[in-house]
Design a protein around this motif. Sequence first.
Motif, short mmCIF file in Angstrom:
data_model
loop_
_atom_site.label_atom_id
_atom_site.label_comp_id
_atom_site.label_asym_id
_atom_site.label_seq_id
_atom_site.Cartn_x
_atom_site.Cartn_y
_atom_site.Cartn_z
N TRP A 28 0.83 -1.20 0.00
CA TRP A 28 0.00 0.00 0.00
C TRP A 28 0.87 1.26 0.00
CZ3 TRP A 28 -4.95 -0.54 -1.04
CH2 TRP A 28 -5.61 -1.72 -0.68
N SER A 77 -10.32 -1.18 -0.12
CA SER A 77 -9.79 -0.62 1.11
C SER A 77 -10.69 0.55 1.50
CB SER A 77 -8.33 -0.18 0.93
OG SER A 77 -7.78 0.21 2.17
N SER A 82 -1.62 -0.94 -5.89
CA SER A 82 -2.56 -0.05 -5.21
C SER A 82 -2.94 1.14 -6.08
CB SER A 82 -1.95 0.48 -3.91
OG SER A 82 -1.63 -0.58 -3.05
N THR A 109 -15.50 3.60 1.50
CA THR A 109 -14.63 2.68 0.78
C THR A 109 -14.42 3.31 -0.59
OG1 THR A 109 -15.53 0.81 2.02
CG2 THR A 109 -14.37 0.29 -0.03
#
Length: 164
Positions: free
Chosen positions: A77, A106, A118, A149
């Motif tokens: 991340w 996430s 990511s 989210t």
Amino acid sequence: MAQITQKITPFLWFLDGKAEEAVEFYVSVFDNSRITSVLRNGDTMSGPNGTALTVGFQLEGQDFTAINGGGDFKFSWAVSFVVRCANQEEVDRFWARLVEGGGEHSQCGWLKDRYGLSWQITPDILIQRTHDPDPVKATRVFQAMLQMTKIDIAAVERAYRGED
């Protein structure tokens, strides 16, 4: 030979021979994107003959290089790519495409795709609202974002107006 078009190019290390597959996927997700070069393994290179060693590509004009690396190096991340979106339709489209096939949701508009890379799917209005000169409005929007989210532009706007 690949033409160098920018001084700094993100170089992405993929495991398990997935570089070419991942690049084909990314090029299918973003408009104005293409594969620019493929360096294939041959008799003197490290991988199986004919497989991709590196793949040069562009996403929306941004140059990248992918390599079929080995070992245990994985994405985290700690590094991500921000995708700026003009509206909720773009947010929804990029979110759905990038998580398809095993991606991970996430918070705050972040996701990981099936290759472990990511992404931040970020509507322009979120940037504008969190940088508003009125700190009360900006803080409300930021606090609302922390609860999300995938970013919901309507909820961002309600928070901005103080309706939530």
